[in-house]
Design a protein around this motif. Structure first.
Motif, PDB file in Angstrom:
ATOM      1  N   GLY A   1       0.861  -1.198   0.000  1.00 12.56           N
ATOM      2  CA  GLY A   1       0.000   0.000   0.000  1.00 12.56           C
ATOM      3  C   GLY A   1       0.878   1.222   0.000  1.00 12.56           C
ATOM      4  N   GLY A   2       0.308   2.324  -0.372  1.00 17.13           N
ATOM      5  CA  GLY A   2       1.097   3.539  -0.568  1.00 17.13           C
ATOM      6  C   GLY A   2       1.199   4.383   0.679  1.00 17.13           C
ATOM      7  N   VAL A   3       1.435   5.670   0.427  1.00 17.57           N
ATOM      8  CA  VAL A   3       1.569   6.625   1.520  1.00 17.57           C
ATOM      9  C   VAL A   3       0.194   6.861   2.160  1.00 17.57           C
ATOM     10  CG1 VAL A   3       2.129   9.036   2.039  1.00 17.57           C
ATOM     11  CG2 VAL A   3       3.541   7.733   0.416  1.00 17.57           C
ATOM     12  N   VAL A   4       0.155   6.850   3.488  1.00 17.03           N
ATOM     13  CA  VAL A   4      -1.073   7.177   4.217  1.00 17.03           C
ATOM     14  C   VAL A   4      -1.027   8.664   4.544  1.00 17.03           C
ATOM     15  CG1 VAL A   4      -2.389   6.785   6.345  1.00 17.03           C
ATOM     16  CG2 VAL A   4      -1.236   4.859   5.222  1.00 17.03           C
ATOM     17  N   GLU A   5      -2.067   9.391   4.148  1.00 18.65           N
ATOM     18  CA  GLU A   5      -2.107  10.839   4.423  1.00 18.65           C
ATOM     19  C   GLU A   5      -3.192  11.147   5.445  1.00 18.65           C
ATOM     20  OE1 GLU A   5      -0.536  12.935   0.305  1.00 18.65           O
ATOM     21  OE2 GLU A   5      -2.192  13.819   1.482  1.00 18.65           O
ATOM     22  N   LEU A   6      -2.795  11.875   6.466  1.00 22.84           N
ATOM     23  CA  LEU A   6      -3.729  12.234   7.536  1.00 22.84           C
ATOM     24  C   LEU A   6      -3.525  13.699   7.900  1.00 22.84           C
ATOM     25  CD1 LEU A   6      -2.903   9.187   9.844  1.00 22.84           C
ATOM     26  CD2 LEU A   6      -5.024   9.491   8.598  1.00 22.84           C
ATOM     27  N   ARG A   7      -4.544  14.298   8.511  1.00 22.28           N
ATOM     28  CA  ARG A   7      -4.381  15.664   9.005  1.00 22.28           C
ATOM     29  C   ARG A   7      -4.180  15.614  10.521  1.00 22.28           C
ATOM     30  NH1 ARG A   7      -4.219  19.633   6.068  1.00 22.28           N
ATOM     31  NH2 ARG A   7      -4.190  20.845   7.994  1.00 22.28           N
ATOM     32  N   ALA A   8      -3.108  16.246  10.974  1.00 18.82           N
ATOM     33  CA  ALA A   8      -2.763  16.182  12.403  1.00 18.82           C
ATOM     34  C   ALA A   8      -3.915  16.680  13.276  1.00 18.82           C
ATOM     35  CB  ALA A   8      -1.503  17.001  12.678  1.00 18.82           C
ATOM     36  N   ASP A   9      -4.618  17.737  12.830  1.00 20.84           N
ATOM     37  CA  ASP A   9      -5.663  18.303  13.688  1.00 20.84           C
ATOM     38  C   ASP A   9      -6.964  17.495  13.642  1.00 20.84           C
ATOM     39  OD1 ASP A   9      -6.421  18.967  11.167  1.00 20.84           O
ATOM     40  OD2 ASP A   9      -6.448  21.141  11.474  1.00 20.84           O
ATOM     41  N   GLU A  10      -7.004  16.468  12.807  1.00 20.60           N
ATOM     42  CA  GLU A  10      -8.206  15.619  12.756  1.00 20.60           C
ATOM     43  C   GLU A  10      -7.994  14.279  13.454  1.00 20.60           C
ATOM     44  OE1 GLU A  10      -9.165  15.337   8.622  1.00 20.60           O
ATOM     45  OE2 GLU A  10      -9.854  17.417   8.502  1.00 20.60           O
ATOM     46  N   LEU A  11      -6.803  14.056  14.026  1.00 19.80           N
ATOM     47  CA  LEU A  11      -6.530  12.770  14.675  1.00 19.80           C
ATOM     48  C   LEU A  11      -7.402  12.623  15.913  1.00 19.80           C
ATOM     49  CD1 LEU A  11      -2.616  12.762  14.531  1.00 19.80           C
ATOM     50  CD2 LEU A  11      -4.199  11.516  13.021  1.00 19.80           C
ATOM     51  N   ALA A  12      -7.988  11.433  16.061  1.00 15.90           N
ATOM     52  CA  ALA A  12      -8.818  11.172  17.243  1.00 15.90           C
ATOM     53  C   ALA A  12      -8.717   9.694  17.603  1.00 15.90           C
ATOM     54  CB  ALA A  12     -10.271  11.548  16.962  1.00 15.90           C
ATOM     55  N   PRO A  13      -8.746   9.368  18.908  1.00 20.08           N
ATOM     56  CA  PRO A  13      -8.647   7.968  19.332  1.00 20.08           C
ATOM     57  C   PRO A  13      -9.653   7.078  18.626  1.00 20.08           C
ATOM     58  CG  PRO A  13      -8.500   9.399  21.236  1.00 20.08           C
ATOM     59  CD  PRO A  13      -8.814  10.286  20.058  1.00 20.08           C
ATOM     60  N   GLY A  14      -9.200   5.868  18.287  1.00 17.89           N
ATOM     61  CA  GLY A  14     -10.093   4.897  17.659  1.00 17.89           C
ATOM     62  C   GLY A  14     -10.232   5.079  16.163  1.00 17.89           C
ATOM     63  N   GLY A  15      -9.600   6.102  15.640  1.00 16.46           N
ATOM     64  CA  GLY A  15      -9.774   6.458  14.233  1.00 16.46           C
ATOM     65  C   GLY A  15      -9.033   5.557  13.253  1.00 16.46           C
ATOM     66  N   ARG A  16      -7.995   4.870  13.729  1.00 11.11           N
ATOM     67  CA  ARG A  16      -7.187   4.087  12.776  1.00 11.11           C
ATOM     68  C   ARG A  16      -6.807   2.759  13.372  1.00 11.11           C
ATOM     69  NH1 ARG A  16      -5.909   6.436   7.802  1.00 11.11           N
ATOM     70  NH2 ARG A  16      -5.180   4.406   7.197  1.00 11.11           N
ATOM     71  N   LYS A  17      -7.151   1.699  12.694  1.00  8.48           N
ATOM     72  CA  LYS A  17      -6.846   0.369  13.211  1.00  8.48           C
ATOM     73  C   LYS A  17      -5.639  -0.254  12.497  1.00  8.48           C
ATOM     74  CE  LYS A  17      -9.762   0.182  16.439  1.00  8.48           C
ATOM     75  NZ  LYS A  17      -9.146   0.413  17.745  1.00  8.48           N
ATOM     76  N   ASP A  18      -5.144   0.370  11.435  1.00 10.95           N
ATOM     77  CA  ASP A  18      -4.029  -0.225  10.682  1.00 10.95           C
ATOM     78  C   ASP A  18      -2.689   0.232  11.265  1.00 10.95           C
ATOM     79  OD1 ASP A  18      -4.103   2.392   9.955  1.00 10.95           O
ATOM     80  OD2 ASP A  18      -3.729   2.033   7.828  1.00 10.95           O
ATOM     81  N   TRP A  19      -1.598  -0.097  10.609  1.00  9.06           N
ATOM     82  CA  TRP A  19      -0.265   0.207  11.119  1.00  9.06           C
ATOM     83  C   TRP A  19      -0.060   1.706  11.335  1.00  9.06           C
ATOM     84  CZ3 TRP A  19       3.443   3.323   9.002  1.00  9.06           C
ATOM     85  CH2 TRP A  19       3.178   3.787   7.713  1.00  9.06           C
ATOM     86  N   ALA A  20      -0.685   2.539  10.498  1.00  3.91           N
ATOM     87  CA  ALA A  20      -0.472   3.989  10.584  1.00  3.91           C
ATOM     88  C   ALA A  20      -0.993   4.550  11.905  1.00  3.91           C
ATOM     89  CB  ALA A  20      -1.137   4.688   9.397  1.00  3.91           C
ATOM     90  N   GLY A  21      -1.847   3.779  12.587  1.00  2.09           N
ATOM     91  CA  GLY A  21      -2.348   4.207  13.885  1.00  2.09           C
ATOM     92  C   GLY A  21      -1.243   4.391  14.916  1.00  2.09           C
ATOM     93  N   TYR A  22      -0.155   3.622  14.778  1.00  2.00           N
ATOM     94  CA  TYR A  22       0.935   3.737  15.771  1.00  2.00           C
ATOM     95  C   TYR A  22       1.675   5.072  15.643  1.00  2.00           C
ATOM     96  CZ  TYR A  22      -0.054  -1.165  16.787  1.00  2.00           C
ATOM     97  OH  TYR A  22      -0.672  -2.339  17.147  1.00  2.00           O
ATOM     98  N   PRO A  23       2.242   5.393  14.456  1.00  2.00           N
ATOM     99  CA  PRO A  23       2.889   6.710  14.360  1.00  2.00           C
ATOM    100  C   PRO A  23       1.896   7.866  14.489  1.00  2.00           C
ATOM    101  CG  PRO A  23       2.961   5.543  12.226  1.00  2.00           C
ATOM    102  CD  PRO A  23       2.468   4.571  13.244  1.00  2.00           C
ATOM    103  N   ALA A  24       0.696   7.703  13.932  1.00  2.00           N
ATOM    104  CA  ALA A  24      -0.301   8.774  14.056  1.00  2.00           C
ATOM    105  C   ALA A  24      -0.682   8.960  15.519  1.00  2.00           C
ATOM    106  CB  ALA A  24      -1.534   8.453  13.204  1.00  2.00           C
ATOM    107  N   GLY A  25      -0.778   7.847  16.262  1.00  2.00           N
ATOM    108  CA  GLY A  25      -1.124   7.917  17.678  1.00  2.00           C
ATOM    109  C   GLY A  25      -0.081   8.684  18.479  1.00  2.00           C
TER     110      GLY A  25
END
Ligand code: ADP
Ligand code: MG
Length: 382
Positions: free
Chosen positions: A71-95
């Motif tokens: 899979g490619g690059v995962v793009e997220l907005r820092a100000d939209e991060l919220a608990p429970g929002g991501r169950k895949d690997w990106a949840g760790y660095p985003a968390g």
């Protein structure tokens, strides 16, 4: 690994990274299932690491990529991060970014590309390596001035709250704070730490990691049940946590408990804390060989009292000890994952071969065996 990683970063994001950081996986020498009882643990960092090339962004965007995940690059907005929002690997660095921002630290966006040699789901804490490498990169790039133990706390919060996994503080602290040539004595009550010398080579010893490459899915239920059992035991004994039951009072404490399961959980935790102290005493005395039987006793306690082992882990311990190991135990959460085996350098190959043969004879896939050289915690590489 650094240069190809930086080249891959440039390929993905169009410019060289500002820096490259590493954080290791770990094995726990002794002190299993003590960390939610305010107890003691004694992990060491492995030479296997998660390595991340990272640059700051100022536009609030997180662009995350792992060489190890399709899979490619995962793009997220820092100000939209919220608990429970991501169950895949990106949840760790985003968390981690979420936890830092939630604590008031100005992390305004990242480009991150990582690659890891820590096997995932093998009980060697690939998840903490991923969290801590993200945290140290943020700490340096945004000049947050946080200490390694503070980063570990924030990473634990990321995993507990953002990803939603109820882990203790050991894995993140090991990845952040371990030093080469040492095991880390951590008191999970007050987070006091001490680096305990573990010079295996000087004593002609080797510590092998045996990754069974099996993971039995027992659901989160088994972990939750043990956690609740320990809490029930502490309540029944009128202590804040099972750490407060000293070994001298164990028999008296056990006589107070009516539920046989709770009694076994309590016995494991109290004797396991005592085993950590015993191992530290032996290491401080320069007698690493003698920790072998303590490791094996710890395994028996996890197998019989805490019931978190499995046939494959028991087989590693039995086959290794029968072939001349000094001691062995499961390490990490159990139900599969990895075991550690203490062995003399002279016997190491024969013991590894005996374990591999025992697996073949049992019709199991060959385990992955490699030495656990006590290595450095998280650090900047470039
Ligand atoms: P452990 O920490 O024991 O290896 P966990 O289930 O806690 O096992 O964490 C494994 C998870 O961590 C993986 O499923 C994945 O989401 C994430 N992870 C670990 N290493 C990587 C990696 N190199 N790239 C992407 N995700 C990873
Ligand atoms: Mg993990």
């Amino acid at each position: 690994m650094t240069d190809p990683l930086a080249a891959a970063f440039r390929e993905l994001f169009g410019a060289a990274p500002e820096g490259v950081w590493a954080a290791p996986g770990r094995v726990n020498l002794i002190g299993e299932y003590t960390d939610f009882n305010d107890g003691f643990v004694l992990p060491l960092a492995l030479p296997r690491t998660a390595v991340a090339a990272v640059s700051r962004r100022t536009d609030g965007l997180l662009r995350l990529h792992s060489a190890d995940v399709p899979g490619g690059v995962v793009e997220l907005r820092a100000d939209e991060l919220a608990p429970g929002g991501r169950k895949d690997w990106a949840g760790y660095p985003a968390g981690v970014v979420w936890a830092l921002r939630d604590a008031g630290h100005p992390v305004t966006g990242l480009d991150l590309h990582l690659e890891s040699t820590v096997p995932t789901g093998a009980g060697l804490s690939s998840s903490a390596a991923l969290e801590v490498v993200t945290a140290v990169a943020c700490n340096d790039l945004f000049e947050l001035g946080l200490k390694p133990w503070q980063l570990a706390r924030l990473c634990q919060r990321a995993e507990n709250v953002f990803v939603g996994v109820p882990v203790g503080i050991m894995d993140q602290t090991a990845a952040a704070c371990c030093t080469a040539g040492h095991a880390l004595h951590l008191d999970t009550r007050d987070l006091a730490q001490r680096q305990v010398p573990l010079d295996l080579a000087a004593e002609g010893l080797r510590l092998l990691v045996v990754d069974t490459r099996v993971q039995h899915e027992l659901g989160d239920g088994a972990y939750a049940q043990r956690r609740e059992g320990c809490e029930e035991g502490a309540r029944a004994l009128g202590v804040h946590a099972l750490r407060d039951v000293v070994p001298e009072h164990l028999d008296e404490a056990l006589a107070h408990l009516h539920d046989p399961t709770v009694r076994r959980y309590v016995r494991h935790v109290v004797t396991e804390n005592a085993r950590v102290q015993q191992v530290i005493g032996l290491l401080d005395a320069g007698d690493t060989r003698s920790i072998g039987p303590v490791l094996t006793a710890g395994h028996a306690s996890l197998r019989d009292d805490f019931e978190v082992s499995c046939a494959e882990l028991d087989l590693v311990v039995e086959a290794a000890n029968a072939a001349g190991a000094l001691g062995a135990r499961m390490t990490g959460g159990g139900f599969g994952g990895s075991a550690i085996v203490l062995v003399t350098e002279a016997e190491a190959d024969a013991v590894a071969a005996a374990v591999t043969e025992a697996f073949a004879a049992a019709g199991l896939r060959a385990p992955r065996i490699f030495p656990a050289v006590p290595s450095a915690g998280a650090r900047r590489l470039a």
